[in-house]
Design a protein around this motif. Structure first.
Motif, mmCIF file in Angstrom:
data_model
loop_
_atom_site.group_PDB
_atom_site.id
_atom_site.type_symbol
_atom_site.label_atom_id
_atom_site.label_comp_id
_atom_site.label_asym_id
_atom_site.label_seq_id
_atom_site.Cartn_x
_atom_site.Cartn_y
_atom_site.Cartn_z
ATOM 1 N N SER A 52 0.882 -1.233 -0.031
ATOM 2 C CA SER A 52 0.019 0.115 0.171
ATOM 3 C C SER A 52 0.656 1.286 0.067
ATOM 4 O O SER A 52 0.652 2.552 -0.793
ATOM 5 C CB SER A 52 -1.000 0.004 1.243
ATOM 6 N N ALA A 53 1.825 1.140 0.800
ATOM 7 C CA ALA A 53 2.876 2.387 0.781
ATOM 8 C C ALA A 53 4.248 2.037 1.328
ATOM 9 O O ALA A 53 4.163 0.973 2.148
ATOM 10 C CB ALA A 53 2.270 3.407 1.890
ATOM 11 N N LEU A 54 5.120 2.717 0.782
ATOM 12 C CA LEU A 54 6.633 2.515 1.259
ATOM 13 C C LEU A 54 7.053 3.498 2.301
ATOM 14 O O LEU A 54 7.054 4.613 1.792
ATOM 15 C CB LEU A 54 7.570 2.412 -0.228
ATOM 16 N N PHE A 55 7.713 3.139 3.303
ATOM 17 C CA PHE A 55 8.039 4.108 4.200
ATOM 18 C C PHE A 55 9.325 4.347 4.171
ATOM 19 O O PHE A 55 10.066 5.554 4.201
ATOM 20 C CB PHE A 55 7.692 3.906 5.727
ATOM 21 N N SER A 56 10.355 3.280 3.966
ATOM 22 C CA SER A 56 11.633 3.405 3.847
ATOM 23 C C SER A 56 12.458 2.496 3.182
ATOM 24 O O SER A 56 11.762 1.360 2.776
ATOM 25 C CB SER A 56 12.188 3.374 5.431
ATOM 26 N N LEU A 57 13.682 2.773 2.600
ATOM 27 C CA LEU A 57 14.300 1.902 1.812
ATOM 28 C C LEU A 57 15.652 1.736 2.436
ATOM 29 O O LEU A 57 16.461 2.905 2.605
ATOM 30 C CB LEU A 57 14.274 2.419 0.268
ATOM 31 N N THR A 58 16.236 0.680 2.806
ATOM 32 C CA THR A 58 17.578 0.304 3.118
ATOM 33 C C THR A 58 18.579 -0.548 2.634
ATOM 34 O O THR A 58 18.061 -1.513 2.058
ATOM 35 C CB THR A 58 17.559 0.101 4.660
ATOM 36 N N LEU A 59 19.849 -0.190 2.339
ATOM 37 C CA LEU A 59 20.805 -0.968 1.888
ATOM 38 C C LEU A 59 21.782 -1.517 2.831
ATOM 39 O O LEU A 59 22.453 -0.674 3.647
ATOM 40 C CB LEU A 59 21.440 -0.299 0.683
ATOM 41 N N LEU A 60 21.834 -2.779 3.093
ATOM 42 C CA LEU A 60 22.741 -3.361 3.975
ATOM 43 C C LEU A 60 23.699 -4.452 3.239
ATOM 44 O O LEU A 60 23.701 -4.596 2.230
ATOM 45 C CB LEU A 60 22.032 -4.449 4.882
ATOM 46 N N HIS A 61 25.014 -4.605 4.113
ATOM 47 C CA HIS A 61 26.042 -5.208 3.932
ATOM 48 C C HIS A 61 26.558 -6.236 4.641
ATOM 49 O O HIS A 61 26.419 -6.214 5.962
ATOM 50 C CB HIS A 61 27.119 -4.367 3.333
ATOM 51 N N SER A 62 26.938 -7.548 4.253
ATOM 52 C CA SER A 62 27.631 -8.423 4.972
ATOM 53 C C SER A 62 28.835 -9.113 4.274
ATOM 54 O O SER A 62 28.834 -9.561 3.221
ATOM 55 C CB SER A 62 26.535 -9.668 5.287
ATOM 56 N N ASN A 63 30.117 -8.862 5.030
ATOM 57 C CA ASN A 63 31.064 -9.394 4.485
ATOM 58 C C ASN A 63 31.193 -10.998 4.352
ATOM 59 O O ASN A 63 31.695 -11.739 3.610
ATOM 60 C CB ASN A 63 32.502 -8.919 5.262
ATOM 61 N N ALA A 64 30.630 -11.507 5.403
ATOM 62 C CA ALA A 64 30.457 -12.979 5.559
ATOM 63 C C ALA A 64 29.186 -13.438 4.394
ATOM 64 O O ALA A 64 28.208 -12.774 4.408
ATOM 65 C CB ALA A 64 30.105 -13.590 6.638
ATOM 66 N N MET A 65 29.454 -14.461 3.947
ATOM 67 C CA MET A 65 28.192 -14.983 2.971
ATOM 68 C C MET A 65 27.740 -16.117 3.520
ATOM 69 O O MET A 65 26.666 -16.604 3.321
ATOM 70 C CB MET A 65 29.230 -15.289 1.525
ATOM 71 N N ASP A 66 28.598 -17.041 3.913
ATOM 72 C CA ASP A 66 28.066 -18.465 4.551
ATOM 73 C C ASP A 66 27.181 -17.988 5.988
ATOM 74 O O ASP A 66 25.946 -18.619 5.867
ATOM 75 C CB ASP A 66 28.933 -19.232 5.156
ATOM 76 N N GLU A 67 27.400 -17.274 6.785
ATOM 77 C CA GLU A 67 26.473 -16.808 7.875
ATOM 78 C C GLU A 67 26.455 -15.390 7.912
ATOM 79 O O GLU A 67 27.415 -14.729 8.547
ATOM 80 C CB GLU A 67 27.130 -17.403 9.351
ATOM 81 N N PRO A 68 25.884 -14.809 6.967
ATOM 82 C CA PRO A 68 25.830 -13.377 6.911
ATOM 83 C C PRO A 68 25.354 -12.607 8.324
ATOM 84 O O PRO A 68 24.442 -12.963 8.964
ATOM 85 C CB PRO A 68 24.852 -13.122 5.723
ATOM 86 N N LYS A 69 25.926 -11.569 8.374
ATOM 87 C CA LYS A 69 25.727 -10.616 9.509
ATOM 88 C C LYS A 69 25.742 -9.230 8.747
ATOM 89 O O LYS A 69 26.572 -8.392 8.496
ATOM 90 C CB LYS A 69 26.604 -10.547 10.674
ATOM 91 N N PHE A 70 24.376 -8.950 8.744
ATOM 92 C CA PHE A 70 24.186 -7.438 7.776
ATOM 93 C C PHE A 70 24.180 -6.242 8.647
ATOM 94 O O PHE A 70 23.520 -6.391 9.791
ATOM 95 C CB PHE A 70 22.731 -7.549 7.287
ATOM 96 N N THR A 71 24.853 -5.215 8.127
ATOM 97 C CA THR A 71 25.028 -4.022 8.769
ATOM 98 C C THR A 71 24.176 -3.027 7.849
ATOM 99 O O THR A 71 24.683 -3.157 6.692
ATOM 100 C CB THR A 71 26.148 -3.507 9.419
ATOM 101 N N SER A 72 23.817 -2.068 8.232
ATOM 102 C CA SER A 72 23.155 -0.788 7.379
ATOM 103 C C SER A 72 24.196 0.157 6.662
ATOM 104 O O SER A 72 25.139 0.338 7.512
ATOM 105 C CB SER A 72 22.181 0.070 8.116
ATOM 106 N N THR A 85 23.349 7.870 6.090
ATOM 107 C CA THR A 85 24.432 7.038 5.636
ATOM 108 C C THR A 85 24.823 6.594 7.089
ATOM 109 O O THR A 85 24.698 7.175 8.300
ATOM 110 C CB THR A 85 25.538 7.820 4.886
ATOM 111 N N PHE A 86 25.639 5.303 7.083
ATOM 112 C CA PHE A 86 26.058 4.846 8.432
ATOM 113 C C PHE A 86 27.731 4.305 8.213
ATOM 114 O O PHE A 86 27.902 3.054 7.451
ATOM 115 C CB PHE A 86 25.223 3.493 8.848
ATOM 116 N N SER A 87 28.595 4.984 8.688
ATOM 117 C CA SER A 87 29.881 4.835 8.700
ATOM 118 C C SER A 87 30.613 4.468 7.245
ATOM 119 O O SER A 87 31.246 3.603 7.005
ATOM 120 C CB SER A 87 30.268 3.590 9.672
#
Length: 343
Positions: A52-72, A85-87
């Motif tokens: 119905s409506a989009l409030f936010s859009l976030t891009l996250l990243h994880s260096n690990a691929m097997d057990e990813p830990k995403f940070t914004s 932006t974050f760091s």
């Protein structure tokens, strides 16, 4: 107490990944060759009818691929389309927009990305569904790293340097050959120019052409005359306007050298149907002398005729200088474009 089954209204969280898209270019980072790494999260409103409506859009990243830990990394919200932006380091640039009536996007560009920029990237689109329930759409993509083998790169650079030297040597040889060819060409043009000037009388320029009349007779057939004209970059004169006719006629009157001067037209294919030699187009100008043309099949070439006050007549196409039965002295007229006469 009455219990109402929870069917749709009790749904608090729905995760759908197929409607959101992430575009990563390139998918492989070559260090230090890759200049830019671009990650684009996008969502088109028409593709997500359940949203119905989009409030936010976030891009996250994880260096690990097997057990990813995403940070914004970055986000954009619908309240003021402000980008957070974050760091992120100085090599990153971010752009984004939320448009609930069209396409929303968030784009992150890394300049000269290093190996730590590889891993998983996830786009998270957060909003509400048509029933008022929280709704999150996600899409994930991967970036892998390819480390440059510097020893191999050094060898390739040496090979390239050697190839460049060989190519330069060949280019120098080709350049010398071209210069010699150009010199020989200029010498040939100069000799042709001197030969032409010695062999012909010439007119001034007329509509981009000059006309050349032999000083002496040296051919016996029309084909030989045409070949001689072509040798100097021209052809047997083709008279296609009254202005051209009178220009050439005045030139021939001033020289008054021969009895017959053949031009580039004939009626060999069909008696009485005169055409130009080169393109076979119908003759445009018929300034015939009185009673001309009158020799039938034995005279199929057009000419200027001294006996007709230098108007047109039909003439033999062979035996120019062999004094045939008519007793005339034959010659021919070349027409050359200015570009071929400036030699």
């Amino acid at each position: 107490m009455i219990t109402i089954p929870c069917v749709f209204l009790c749904v608090l969280y729905v995760a759908v990944s197929w409607a959101a898209t992430i575009d990563i270019k390139p998918n492989v980072i070559t260090v230090p060759v890759t200049r830019n790494l671009v990650i684009v999260c996008s969502l088109k409103r028409v593709n997500t009818p359940e949203l119905s409506a989009l409030f936010s859009l976030t891009l996250l990243h994880s260096n690990a691929m097997d057990e990813p830990k995403f940070t914004s990394l970055a986000s954009v919200n619908t309240l003021d389309n402000k980008i957070s932006t974050f760091s992120l380091d100085e090599s990153a640039t971010v752009a984004g927009l939320i448009n609930n009536s069209g396409e929303s996007f968030l784009r992150l560009t890394w300049k000269n990305p290093m190996s730590e920029k590889s891993g998983l990237y996830r786009c998270s689109f957060n909003g509400v569904g048509v029933l008022g329930n929280p709704l999150t759409l996600t899409s994930t993509g991967a970036v892998v790293v390819s480390v440059t083998d510097y020893d191999s790169l050094t060898d390739k650079m040496k090979d390239f340097e050697n190839s460049s030297k060989e190519l330069k040597a060949k280019f120098d040889i080709l350049s010398d050959y071209t210069n010699n060819l150009h010199t020989n060409y200029n010498s040939l043009i100069s000799r042709l120019s001197r030969s032409r000037d010695a062999a012909f009388y010439s007119t001034s320029s007329f509509n981009g052409s000059r006309y050349y009349l032999p000083r002496d007779l040296d051919v016996l057939q029309v084909t030989w005359a045409q070949a001689t004209c072509e040798l100097y970059g021209g052809h047997l004169a083709e008279i296609d306007s009254n202005e051209e006719f009178h220009f050439v006629r005045n030139f021939l009157v001033s020289k008054n050298l021969f009895d017959v001067v053949v031009t580039g037209a004939n009626d060999e294919e069909k008696e009485g149907t005169w055409i130009y030699n080169r393109n076979k187009a119908p003759l445009k100008v018929f300034n015939w002398a009185t009673t001309e043309p009158n020799s039938g099949r034995i005279a199929n070439c057009q000419c200027f005729w001294k006996g007709g006050n230098w108007y047109m007549a039909d003439a033999r196409c062979v035996y120019f200088n062999n004094k045939p039965n008519d007793g005339y002295v034959y010659s021919y007229l070349c027409e050359m474009p200015e570009s071929s006469t400036d030699v």
